[in-house]
Scaffold this motif. Structure first.
Motif, PDB file in Angstrom:
ATOM      1  N   UNK A 167     -15.739   5.956  -7.538  1.00  0.00           N
ATOM      2  CA  UNK A 167     -15.180   7.067  -6.775  1.00  0.00           C
ATOM      3  C   UNK A 167     -13.814   6.656  -6.240  1.00  0.00           C
ATOM      4  N   UNK A 168     -12.949   7.639  -6.056  1.00  0.00           N
ATOM      5  CA  UNK A 168     -11.656   7.341  -5.444  1.00  0.00           C
ATOM      6  C   UNK A 168     -11.292   8.442  -4.461  1.00  0.00           C
ATOM      7  N   UNK A 169     -10.365   8.090  -3.560  1.00  0.00           N
ATOM      8  CA  UNK A 169      -9.774   9.077  -2.665  1.00  0.00           C
ATOM      9  C   UNK A 169      -8.289   8.757  -2.576  1.00  0.00           C
ATOM     10  N   UNK A 170      -7.632   9.126  -1.505  1.00  0.00           N
ATOM     11  CA  UNK A 170      -6.197   8.867  -1.384  1.00  0.00           C
ATOM     12  C   UNK A 170      -5.899   7.421  -1.028  1.00  0.00           C
ATOM     13  N   UNK A 171      -6.908   6.697  -0.515  1.00  0.00           N
ATOM     14  CA  UNK A 171      -6.666   5.353  -0.006  1.00  0.00           C
ATOM     15  C   UNK A 171      -7.428   4.258  -0.741  1.00  0.00           C
ATOM     16  N   UNK A 172      -8.606   4.567  -1.282  1.00  0.00           N
ATOM     17  CA  UNK A 172      -9.469   3.539  -1.853  1.00  0.00           C
ATOM     18  C   UNK A 172     -10.084   3.991  -3.175  1.00  0.00           C
ATOM     19  N   UNK A 173     -10.517   2.979  -3.930  1.00  0.00           N
ATOM     20  CA  UNK A 173     -11.448   3.168  -5.037  1.00  0.00           C
ATOM     21  C   UNK A 173     -12.651   2.272  -4.763  1.00  0.00           C
ATOM     22  N   UNK A 174     -13.852   2.848  -4.936  1.00  0.00           N
ATOM     23  CA  UNK A 174     -15.097   2.111  -4.722  1.00  0.00           C
ATOM     24  C   UNK A 174     -15.910   2.162  -6.007  1.00  0.00           C
ATOM     25  N   UNK A 213       0.816  -1.209   0.000  1.00  0.00           N
ATOM     26  CA  UNK A 213       0.000   0.000   0.000  1.00  0.00           C
ATOM     27  C   UNK A 213       0.852   1.261   0.000  1.00  0.00           C
ATOM     28  N   UNK A 214       0.501   2.184  -0.877  1.00  0.00           N
ATOM     29  CA  UNK A 214       1.041   3.534  -0.889  1.00  0.00           C
ATOM     30  C   UNK A 214      -0.121   4.481  -1.148  1.00  0.00           C
ATOM     31  N   UNK A 215      -0.321   5.485  -0.294  1.00  0.00           N
ATOM     32  CA  UNK A 215      -1.446   6.403  -0.533  1.00  0.00           C
ATOM     33  C   UNK A 215      -1.222   7.249  -1.761  1.00  0.00           C
ATOM     34  N   UNK A 216      -2.308   7.710  -2.367  1.00  0.00           N
ATOM     35  CA  UNK A 216      -2.241   8.623  -3.493  1.00  0.00           C
ATOM     36  C   UNK A 216      -2.123  10.056  -2.977  1.00  0.00           C
ATOM     37  N   UNK A 231     -11.037  -1.423  -4.050  1.00  0.00           N
ATOM     38  CA  UNK A 231      -9.609  -1.576  -4.338  1.00  0.00           C
ATOM     39  C   UNK A 231      -8.810  -0.640  -3.435  1.00  0.00           C
ATOM     40  N   UNK A 232      -7.699  -1.150  -2.905  1.00  0.00           N
ATOM     41  CA  UNK A 232      -6.841  -0.362  -2.019  1.00  0.00           C
ATOM     42  C   UNK A 232      -5.381  -0.623  -2.358  1.00  0.00           C
ATOM     43  N   UNK A 233      -4.658   0.415  -2.838  1.00  0.00           N
ATOM     44  CA  UNK A 233      -5.090   1.775  -3.146  1.00  0.00           C
ATOM     45  C   UNK A 233      -5.926   1.807  -4.427  1.00  0.00           C
ATOM     46  N   UNK A 234      -6.301   3.013  -4.918  1.00  0.00           N
ATOM     47  CA  UNK A 234      -7.112   3.084  -6.130  1.00  0.00           C
ATOM     48  C   UNK A 234      -6.445   2.415  -7.331  1.00  0.00           C
ATOM     49  N   UNK A 235      -7.263   1.998  -8.289  1.00  0.00           N
ATOM     50  CA  UNK A 235      -6.767   1.408  -9.522  1.00  0.00           C
ATOM     51  C   UNK A 235      -6.293   2.503 -10.471  1.00  0.00           C
ATOM     52  N   UNK A 236      -5.044   2.371 -10.940  1.00  0.00           N
ATOM     53  CA  UNK A 236      -4.531   3.344 -11.889  1.00  0.00           C
ATOM     54  C   UNK A 236      -5.156   3.156 -13.265  1.00  0.00           C
ATOM     55  N   UNK A 237      -5.402   1.896 -13.668  1.00  0.00           N
ATOM     56  CA  UNK A 237      -5.948   1.665 -15.010  1.00  0.00           C
ATOM     57  C   UNK A 237      -7.324   2.300 -15.163  1.00  0.00           C
ATOM     58  N   UNK A 238      -8.194   2.158 -14.178  1.00  0.00           N
ATOM     59  CA  UNK A 238      -9.489   2.813 -14.240  1.00  0.00           C
ATOM     60  C   UNK A 238      -9.343   4.331 -14.235  1.00  0.00           C
ATOM     61  N   UNK A 239      -8.390   4.806 -13.443  1.00  0.00           N
ATOM     62  CA  UNK A 239      -8.226   6.252 -13.291  1.00  0.00           C
ATOM     63  C   UNK A 239      -7.690   6.926 -14.539  1.00  0.00           C
ATOM     64  N   UNK A 240      -7.017   6.179 -15.406  1.00  0.00           N
ATOM     65  CA  UNK A 240      -6.444   6.754 -16.611  1.00  0.00           C
ATOM     66  C   UNK A 240      -7.455   6.887 -17.751  1.00  0.00           C
ATOM     67  N   UNK A 241      -8.655   6.336 -17.574  1.00  0.00           N
ATOM     68  CA  UNK A 241      -9.708   6.482 -18.580  1.00  0.00           C
ATOM     69  C   UNK A 241     -10.534   7.715 -18.253  1.00  0.00           C
TER      70      UNK A 241
END
Length: 288
Positions: free
Chosen positions: A169-176, A136-139, A263-273
């Motif tokens: 949704x995402x924050x610094x620690x999770x994606x839901x 885990x590494x926070x965003x 997902x913990x931490x957030x997913x980068x692949x989802x976030x890049x779309x």
């Protein structure tokens, strides 16, 4: 080609059934279950009871999974009443959640909340770090600072398409990912088996019935091969699927089936779309 270690088995439990892991004097009951990087706390919250956190080390998430949820979330200098289905980001530090009605509350804490790790009923499964899971590494912090951020599903358009397969949704620690409800069984000809290289998927079933279809990839050693699993589960329940296990979840209930992926931490692949994460403008991406 990178060789991945054979993953541990899926972690699974029913929630809200049997003896809880913790009961408060106010009458609330909590079941704790963990993954490699997080703890999920499922609470049947009594009206008027309060769930407090002191010196919380990082941002955590509250999921209100049902229409009858009604709570007040407090942090220093602010308070928000949140009703109905919602995802709420809660700042680090001191805070609380008060039940304005008897309802279900799910809280998500990163592995930095050491006191929560010790409460998890499956804590022995993580006595040693799991292979393949990235630590885990926070965003990055939100540029506008930490505060209570409620996202009410009633205020949003429910979608399920290639761009946004749910309300994400995402924050610094999770994606839901609050997936769109599915009425009746899923078409068995439209399943989506897939795997992840270095992160777990936590699937929280809050309505209906599902079968989690699970396949462990073959390693070079046949002694490590496993039979496929078809884990039938009701709700509420939670499954934590380790990488690189191939998986897909099939709704089989005749009524409403509702799944929430975490997902913990957030997913980068989802976030890049672009457009996939509803609050992408609030929380920046990590340096790539």
């Amino acid at each position: 080609m990178t060789t991945l270690a054979t993953p541990p088995d899926v972690e699974f439990t029913d929630l809200g059934k049997g003896d809880p892991d913790e009961t408060t004097p106010g009458g609330s009951s909590t079941w704790y279950f963990r993954g490699h990087n997080f703890v999920l706390a499922y609470t049947t919250l009594a009206a008027g009871d309060v769930l407090e956190r002191h010196d919380q080390p990082d941002e955590y998430v509250v999921i209100l999974p049902y229409d009858d949820c009604d709570v007040e979330v407090r942090a220093p200098g602010e308070a928000e009443r949140v009703s109905g289905r919602a995802v709420v980001m809660v700042p680090p530090g001191d805070g609380s959640i008060t039940g304005l009605a008897a309802c279900t509350v799910v809280r998500l804490f990163s592995c930095r909340s050491a006191d929560m790790l010790d409460k998890a009923r499956n804590r022995d499964s993580y006595a040693e770090p799991h292979p393949n899971v990235k630590p885990f590494e926070p965003w990055p912090d939100p540029p506008e600072g930490y505060r209570i951020r409620p996202y009410r599903l009633a205020d949003l358009q429910v979608t399920q398409d290639a761009i946004r397969p749910g309300q994400i949704f995402r924050c610094t620690t999770f994606m839901v990912n609050f997936l769109a409800p599915r009425i009746g069984p899923r078409d068995p000809n439209t399943l989506s088996p897939h795997d992840h290289a270095d992160f777990e998927q936590c699937s929280l079933a809050v309505e209906g019935e599902y079968v989690h279809h699970l396949r462990t990839p073959w390693s070079r050693r046949r002694s490590e091969w496993r039979e496929d699993r078809h884990l039938r589960c009701g709700s509420p329940s939670v499954a934590v699927i380790p990488p690189p296990m191939i998986h897909t979840s099939e709704a089989v209930g005749s009524g409403t089936n509702q799944l929430i992926d975490i997902f913990c931490p957030p997913r980068l692949d989802f976030s890049l779309t672009p457009g996939r994460v509803l609050n992408e403008g609030t929380y920046p991406l990590p340096n790539q």
